[in-house]
Design a protein around this motif. Sequence first.
Motif, PDB file in Angstrom:
ATOM      1  N   LYS A  64       0.843  -1.210   0.000  1.00  0.00           N
ATOM      2  CA  LYS A  64       0.000   0.000   0.000  1.00  0.00           C
ATOM      3  C   LYS A  64       0.869   1.248   0.000  1.00  0.00           C
ATOM      4  O   LYS A  64       0.629   2.185  -0.768  1.00  0.00           O
ATOM      5  CB  LYS A  64      -0.932   0.017   1.206  1.00  0.00           C
ATOM      6  N   ASP A  65       1.906   1.249   0.826  1.00  0.00           N
ATOM      7  CA  ASP A  65       2.806   2.402   0.887  1.00  0.00           C
ATOM      8  C   ASP A  65       3.517   2.621  -0.446  1.00  0.00           C
ATOM      9  O   ASP A  65       3.660   3.765  -0.891  1.00  0.00           O
ATOM     10  CB  ASP A  65       3.832   2.215   2.005  1.00  0.00           C
ATOM     11  N   GLN A  68       1.044   4.180  -2.832  1.00  0.00           N
ATOM     12  CA  GLN A  68       0.697   5.561  -2.507  1.00  0.00           C
ATOM     13  C   GLN A  68       1.850   6.541  -2.755  1.00  0.00           C
ATOM     14  O   GLN A  68       1.623   7.736  -2.787  1.00  0.00           O
ATOM     15  CB  GLN A  68       0.196   5.649  -1.073  1.00  0.00           C
ATOM     16  N   ASP A  99      -6.746   0.899   3.665  1.00  0.00           N
ATOM     17  CA  ASP A  99      -7.073   2.286   3.309  1.00  0.00           C
ATOM     18  C   ASP A  99      -8.007   2.255   2.101  1.00  0.00           C
ATOM     19  O   ASP A  99      -7.576   1.924   0.997  1.00  0.00           O
ATOM     20  CB  ASP A  99      -5.793   3.060   2.977  1.00  0.00           C
ATOM     21  N   PHE A 102      -6.758   3.765  -1.211  1.00  0.00           N
ATOM     22  CA  PHE A 102      -5.320   3.504  -1.371  1.00  0.00           C
ATOM     23  C   PHE A 102      -4.797   3.902  -2.745  1.00  0.00           C
ATOM     24  O   PHE A 102      -3.595   4.048  -2.930  1.00  0.00           O
ATOM     25  CB  PHE A 102      -4.982   2.038  -1.060  1.00  0.00           C
ATOM     26  N   THR A 106      -4.050   8.241  -8.148  1.00  0.00           N
ATOM     27  CA  THR A 106      -3.137   7.432  -8.951  1.00  0.00           C
ATOM     28  C   THR A 106      -3.711   7.226 -10.350  1.00  0.00           C
ATOM     29  O   THR A 106      -4.843   6.796 -10.505  1.00  0.00           O
ATOM     30  CB  THR A 106      -2.896   6.058  -8.294  1.00  0.00           C
TER      31      THR A 106
END
Length: 177
Positions: A64-65, A68, A99, A102, A106
């Motif tokens: 996820k990080d 993001q 999230d 997420f 994007t």
Amino acid sequence: MAEILALAGSNSSTSINFKLVRYTTSLVQGHDIQELNMAQHPFPMFSEDLEKQEGYPDALVDLKDQIQKVQGLILSVNEHNGNPSAYFKNVLDWLSRIDRKFLDGTKVFLMSASGGKRGGIGSLDVIENMLPRFGAEIVSTFSLPSFHENFKDGNIIENELKEKHQKALDTFLQTLQ
């Protein structure tokens, strides 16, 4: 220069969708691209019980990080019986629990490939409708049918398909400028 994450929605070590992703990233210049081979990322099957007992797996929080941090996502989804694979649907379930948005902001170049004549279009349609719920902007799409006849030595060999792919990729990259 934008940061782009590129991956396939398949956990197969011989994924044709990851081959399409690698071909696509080979055509991109002037951007920071990170390829992620999902075959190296096993994840537990989502369940509310597991989520309550153990929380979110570190590997999924890391994914996820990574997502993001980037401005663009190149994604090619595989198809099982006309739908996304259980593996990729599971990844989306986990990420959306961590999230819900997420993918907020994007931009996505969404692709699919299959050995059949439909080119994984069923899975592509499902994911194209699903990702905006998580904040994604689907900028362009591409489907590669009959993969084994149209893709050789790391390249799309059928000219019309090659041109369609390049046009879709160019559209995606223009939005990242």
